[in-house]
Motif scaffolding. Structure first.
Motif, PDB file in Angstrom:
ATOM      1  N   LEU A   1       6.309  -6.884   8.938  1.00  0.00           N
ATOM      2  CA  LEU A   1       7.288  -7.537  10.148  1.00  0.00           C
ATOM      3  C   LEU A   1       6.975  -5.949  10.611  1.00  0.00           C
ATOM      4  CD1 LEU A   1      10.240  -9.292   8.244  1.00  0.00           C
ATOM      5  CD2 LEU A   1       7.843 -10.098   9.432  1.00  0.00           C
ATOM      6  N   SER A   2       6.800  -4.781  10.415  1.00  0.00           N
ATOM      7  CA  SER A   2       7.030  -3.861  11.540  1.00  0.00           C
ATOM      8  C   SER A   2       5.596  -2.400  10.825  1.00  0.00           C
ATOM      9  CB  SER A   2       7.882  -2.931  10.428  1.00  0.00           C
ATOM     10  OG  SER A   2       7.825  -2.382   9.249  1.00  0.00           O
ATOM     11  N   THR A   3       5.730  -1.508  11.106  1.00  0.00           N
ATOM     12  CA  THR A   3       4.260  -0.619  11.705  1.00  0.00           C
ATOM     13  C   THR A   3       4.740   0.252  10.277  1.00  0.00           C
ATOM     14  OG1 THR A   3       3.851  -0.514  14.521  1.00  0.00           O
ATOM     15  CG2 THR A   3       2.991   0.821  13.038  1.00  0.00           C
ATOM     16  N   GLY A   4       5.755   0.429  10.024  1.00  0.00           N
ATOM     17  CA  GLY A   4       6.347   1.473   8.521  1.00  0.00           C
ATOM     18  C   GLY A   4       5.707   0.281   7.658  1.00  0.00           C
ATOM     19  N   GLU A   5       5.621  -1.223   7.586  1.00  0.00           N
ATOM     20  CA  GLU A   5       4.950  -1.199   5.813  1.00  0.00           C
ATOM     21  C   GLU A   5       3.923  -1.631   6.272  1.00  0.00           C
ATOM     22  OE1 GLU A   5       6.986  -5.523   6.457  1.00  0.00           O
ATOM     23  OE2 GLU A   5       8.791  -4.394   6.223  1.00  0.00           O
ATOM     24  N   ALA A   6       3.035  -1.361   7.182  1.00  0.00           N
ATOM     25  CA  ALA A   6       1.275  -1.276   7.438  1.00  0.00           C
ATOM     26  C   ALA A   6       0.910  -0.454   6.617  1.00  0.00           C
ATOM     27  CB  ALA A   6       0.958  -1.961   8.647  1.00  0.00           C
ATOM     28  N   VAL A   7       1.611   0.836   7.262  1.00  0.00           N
ATOM     29  CA  VAL A   7       1.210   1.796   6.924  1.00  0.00           C
ATOM     30  C   VAL A   7       1.532   2.239   5.954  1.00  0.00           C
ATOM     31  CG1 VAL A   7       2.018   4.058   7.901  1.00  0.00           C
ATOM     32  CG2 VAL A   7       1.826   3.193   9.041  1.00  0.00           C
ATOM     33  N   ARG A   8       2.322   1.498   4.932  1.00  0.00           N
ATOM     34  CA  ARG A   8       2.751   1.645   3.541  1.00  0.00           C
ATOM     35  C   ARG A   8       1.841   1.096   2.964  1.00  0.00           C
ATOM     36  NH1 ARG A   8       8.552   2.283   4.915  1.00  0.00           N
ATOM     37  NH2 ARG A   8       8.398   0.014   4.446  1.00  0.00           N
ATOM     38  N   PHE A   9       0.624   0.269   3.618  1.00  0.00           N
ATOM     39  CA  PHE A   9      -0.341  -0.363   2.792  1.00  0.00           C
ATOM     40  C   PHE A   9      -1.668  -0.001   2.828  1.00  0.00           C
ATOM     41  CE2 PHE A   9      -2.852  -3.959   2.527  1.00  0.00           C
ATOM     42  CZ  PHE A   9      -3.327  -4.978   0.755  1.00  0.00           C
ATOM     43  N   TRP A  10      -0.909   0.407   4.142  1.00  0.00           N
ATOM     44  CA  TRP A  10      -3.243   1.181   5.029  1.00  0.00           C
ATOM     45  C   TRP A  10      -2.783   1.962   3.886  1.00  0.00           C
ATOM     46  CZ3 TRP A  10      -6.487  -2.705   5.289  1.00  0.00           C
ATOM     47  CH2 TRP A  10      -6.325  -3.433   6.044  1.00  0.00           C
ATOM     48  N   THR A  11      -2.387   3.312   3.772  1.00  0.00           N
ATOM     49  CA  THR A  11      -2.648   4.869   2.826  1.00  0.00           C
ATOM     50  C   THR A  11      -2.781   4.448   2.104  1.00  0.00           C
ATOM     51  OG1 THR A  11      -0.669   5.114   5.498  1.00  0.00           O
ATOM     52  CG2 THR A  11      -1.124   6.883   2.906  1.00  0.00           C
ATOM     53  N   PRO A  12      -1.997   3.756   0.880  1.00  0.00           N
ATOM     54  CA  PRO A  12      -3.322   3.862  -0.568  1.00  0.00           C
ATOM     55  C   PRO A  12      -4.247   3.528  -0.176  1.00  0.00           C
ATOM     56  CG  PRO A  12      -0.935   2.445  -0.352  1.00  0.00           C
ATOM     57  CD  PRO A  12      -1.115   3.347   1.383  1.00  0.00           C
ATOM     58  N   LEU A  13      -3.927   1.991   0.220  1.00  0.00           N
ATOM     59  CA  LEU A  13      -5.450   1.002   0.209  1.00  0.00           C
ATOM     60  C   LEU A  13      -6.296   1.831   0.853  1.00  0.00           C
ATOM     61  CD1 LEU A  13      -7.073  -1.592  -0.028  1.00  0.00           C
ATOM     62  CD2 LEU A  13      -6.736  -2.152   2.495  1.00  0.00           C
ATOM     63  N   THR A  14      -6.672   3.125   1.884  1.00  0.00           N
ATOM     64  CA  THR A  14      -7.568   3.853   2.275  1.00  0.00           C
ATOM     65  C   THR A  14      -7.845   4.760   1.952  1.00  0.00           C
ATOM     66  OG1 THR A  14      -7.133   3.060   4.813  1.00  0.00           O
ATOM     67  CG2 THR A  14      -8.339   5.026   4.054  1.00  0.00           C
ATOM     68  N   ILE A  15      -6.923   5.503   1.008  1.00  0.00           N
ATOM     69  CA  ILE A  15      -7.270   6.609  -0.578  1.00  0.00           C
ATOM     70  C   ILE A  15      -8.396   5.768  -1.741  1.00  0.00           C
ATOM     71  CG2 ILE A  15      -6.065   7.776  -2.153  1.00  0.00           C
ATOM     72  CD1 ILE A  15      -4.379   8.178  -0.172  1.00  0.00           C
ATOM     73  N   CYS A  16      -7.600   4.726  -2.050  1.00  0.00           N
ATOM     74  CA  CYS A  16      -8.046   3.733  -3.104  1.00  0.00           C
ATOM     75  C   CYS A  16      -9.400   3.227  -3.003  1.00  0.00           C
ATOM     76  CB  CYS A  16      -7.013   2.486  -3.428  1.00  0.00           C
ATOM     77  SG  CYS A  16      -8.418   1.334  -4.765  1.00  0.00           S
ATOM     78  N   TYR A  17      -9.792   2.804  -1.275  1.00  0.00           N
ATOM     79  CA  TYR A  17     -11.276   2.722  -0.464  1.00  0.00           C
ATOM     80  C   TYR A  17     -12.174   3.575  -0.862  1.00  0.00           C
ATOM     81  CZ  TYR A  17     -10.137  -2.340  -0.811  1.00  0.00           C
ATOM     82  OH  TYR A  17      -9.450  -3.281  -0.973  1.00  0.00           O
ATOM     83  N   THR A  18     -11.626   4.719  -0.545  1.00  0.00           N
ATOM     84  CA  THR A  18     -12.590   6.101  -0.629  1.00  0.00           C
ATOM     85  C   THR A  18     -13.008   6.815  -1.945  1.00  0.00           C
ATOM     86  OG1 THR A  18     -12.069   6.911   1.537  1.00  0.00           O
ATOM     87  CG2 THR A  18     -12.685   8.442   0.303  1.00  0.00           C
ATOM     88  N   LEU A  19     -11.883   6.876  -2.756  1.00  0.00           N
ATOM     89  CA  LEU A  19     -12.311   6.963  -4.202  1.00  0.00           C
ATOM     90  C   LEU A  19     -13.359   6.108  -4.693  1.00  0.00           C
ATOM     91  CD1 LEU A  19      -8.713   7.944  -5.784  1.00  0.00           C
ATOM     92  CD2 LEU A  19     -10.716   9.837  -4.804  1.00  0.00           C
ATOM     93  N   LEU A  20     -13.077   4.814  -4.959  1.00  0.00           N
ATOM     94  CA  LEU A  20     -13.967   3.713  -5.155  1.00  0.00           C
ATOM     95  C   LEU A  20     -15.575   3.766  -5.126  1.00  0.00           C
ATOM     96  CD1 LEU A  20     -12.562   0.485  -4.911  1.00  0.00           C
ATOM     97  CD2 LEU A  20     -12.942   1.692  -7.082  1.00  0.00           C
ATOM     98  N   ILE A  21     -15.442   4.087  -3.056  1.00  0.00           N
ATOM     99  CA  ILE A  21     -17.326   4.635  -2.911  1.00  0.00           C
ATOM    100  C   ILE A  21     -17.744   5.936  -3.032  1.00  0.00           C
ATOM    101  CG2 ILE A  21     -18.076   4.810  -1.040  1.00  0.00           C
ATOM    102  CD1 ILE A  21     -15.964   3.316   0.479  1.00  0.00           C
ATOM    103  N   ILE A  22     -16.573   6.749  -3.581  1.00  0.00           N
ATOM    104  CA  ILE A  22     -17.200   8.587  -3.989  1.00  0.00           C
ATOM    105  C   ILE A  22     -17.938   7.609  -5.753  1.00  0.00           C
ATOM    106  CG2 ILE A  22     -16.627  10.999  -4.671  1.00  0.00           C
ATOM    107  CD1 ILE A  22     -15.026  10.817  -2.643  1.00  0.00           C
ATOM    108  N   TYR A  23     -17.406   7.357  -6.657  1.00  0.00           N
ATOM    109  CA  TYR A  23     -17.732   7.363  -6.991  1.00  0.00           C
ATOM    110  C   TYR A  23     -19.101   5.766  -8.019  1.00  0.00           C
ATOM    111  CZ  TYR A  23     -17.265   4.502 -12.301  1.00  0.00           C
ATOM    112  OH  TYR A  23     -17.684   3.997 -13.762  1.00  0.00           O
ATOM    113  N   MET A  24     -18.789   5.119  -6.330  1.00  0.00           N
ATOM    114  CA  MET A  24     -19.996   4.592  -6.590  1.00  0.00           C
ATOM    115  C   MET A  24     -21.404   5.021  -6.077  1.00  0.00           C
ATOM    116  SD  MET A  24     -18.778   1.593  -7.301  1.00  0.00           S
ATOM    117  CE  MET A  24     -17.439   0.253  -7.295  1.00  0.00           C
ATOM    118  N   GLN A  25     -21.167   6.678  -5.531  1.00  0.00           N
ATOM    119  CA  GLN A  25     -21.956   6.791  -4.928  1.00  0.00           C
ATOM    120  C   GLN A  25     -22.669   8.228  -6.278  1.00  0.00           C
ATOM    121  OE1 GLN A  25     -24.458   6.781  -2.073  1.00  0.00           O
ATOM    122  NE2 GLN A  25     -22.810   5.054  -1.492  1.00  0.00           N
ATOM    123  N   GLU A  26     -21.927   8.412  -7.316  1.00  0.00           N
ATOM    124  CA  GLU A  26     -22.217   9.022  -8.016  1.00  0.00           C
ATOM    125  C   GLU A  26     -22.589   8.737  -9.873  1.00  0.00           C
ATOM    126  OE1 GLU A  26     -18.711  11.123  -9.597  1.00  0.00           O
ATOM    127  OE2 GLU A  26     -18.140  11.914  -7.456  1.00  0.00           O
TER     128      GLU A  26
END
Length: 325
Positions: free
Chosen positions: A218-243
């Motif tokens: 409903l607001s930009t704040g909700e979107a930021v609170r969702f996409w920020t941990p999602l981006t961090i989680c996916y970044t860590l997953l990709i680093i793990y896959m590359q290792e």
């Protein structure tokens, strides 16, 4: 007597369930087409490889009843998965696929990646249909037409795979079957065809996935609170896959990777998702494992082919350096 208004919620729920089943069936048919075409390619490759005779015989010995069962199970799983989790699965695989392709050496390709994208492909097709037909006045009719087209393609691809596994070895030497002669000259182009089709499919699916996720905020704040941990989680997953090693002769790392991916998504949705999303993650885990178990014979053939290709590419610089010296 019941009024018409008392029946409307039930009718709405029934149409939504029907749409979900139709979307799941289209996604399952897309996975079936992918597996059938890849089976044709791998069977031809194993036929020309003396070390791949075991995989060739295993692909030929697969029972026909397993294919309809595979489609039926995938239809149910894809129909049960919510749009949010399906969208997250699509985005995660797209990022992982791009990372894998960028890490490959020049002139090589990963055949195994086609099998690892099965469930993500089904989720992508489901997300794309849900987004494109959202609010359409005749959405159910459009889905029914899509099911008819997808079923026709799946049946045709399945018949092609059955024909190749049964008669290609004979027809390719006798050269009196048009289909086998065509595959004899152009069969090596199947991965290129699949790569282009999957690139288009996942491009549309990624756009639909982002739109489906953002519509719940409903607001930009909700979107930021969702996409920020999602981006961090996916970044860590990709680093793990590359290792991890890119190739392996065992099945365990593939299944372990699925558990790690779904585990990361599970933990993420525990913090920023809903309780129903956790149930959908468990369904997605079952779907991923089901697709890998069904394609275990082709995975063995892909591992062998990718390992042979990587070994050949690793020897080329060595030979070039010896000639230069």
């Amino acid at each position: 007597m019941f009024s018409l208004g008392s029946w409307l919620p039930g009718l709405t729920w029934g149409w939504a369930l029907l749409d979900a089943l139709l979307q799941g069936l289209v996604g399952a048919c897309a996975i079936s087409v992918l597996c059938s075409l890849l089976k044709v390619y791998l069977y031809i490759q194993c036929l020309n490889d003396p070390e791949g005779q075991a995989e060739k015989e295993a692909m030929r010995a697969q029972r026909r009843v397993l294919e309809p069962l595979h489609v039926l199970v995938l239809t149910g799983l894809l129909a049960l998965v919510g749009s949010r989790v399906a969208a997250l699965v699509v985005l995660e695989f797209s990022l992982r696929a791009v990372s894998t392709l960028l890490s490959l050496s020049k002139g090589s390709h990963s055949t195994q990646l086609y099998l690892l994208c099965q469930y993500s492909l089904g989720c992508g097709v489901s997300c794309g249909l849900s987004f494109l037909l959202e609010g359409a006045p005749h959405g159910t009719c459009n889905l029914a037409l899509a099911v008819g087209l997808a079923g026709l393609l799946a049946c045709s691809a399945r018949r092609l795979a059955r024909h190749v596994c049964t008669l290609y070895e004979l027809h390719s030497t006798a050269q009196y079957c048009g289909v086998c002669i065509l595959l004899l000259s152009t069969g090596h182009r199947i991965p290129r065809l699949l790569r282009r089709a999957l690139a288009i499919t996942f491009t549309v699916a990624d756009l639909a996935a982002v739109a489906l996720i953002n519509r719940d905020f409903l607001s930009t704040g909700e979107a930021v609170r969702f996409w920020t941990p999602l981006t961090i989680c996916y970044t860590l997953l990709i680093i793990y896959m590359q290792e991890e090693p890119q190739q392996s002769s065992r099945r365990r790392p593939v299944f372990q990777t699925v558990l790690v991916r779904m585990g990361g998504l599970f933990i993420l949705l525990l913090t920023v998702g809903h309780w129903v999303d956790i149930f959908h993650v468990l369904i997605s885990l079952l779907g991923e494992l089901w697709c890998l178990l069904h394609a275990r014979v082709m995975l063995e053939a892909c591992w062998r082919q990718d390992f042979t290709q990587r070994s050949r590419l690793d020897r080329q610089p060595r030979w070039g350096s010896e000639e230069a010296s």
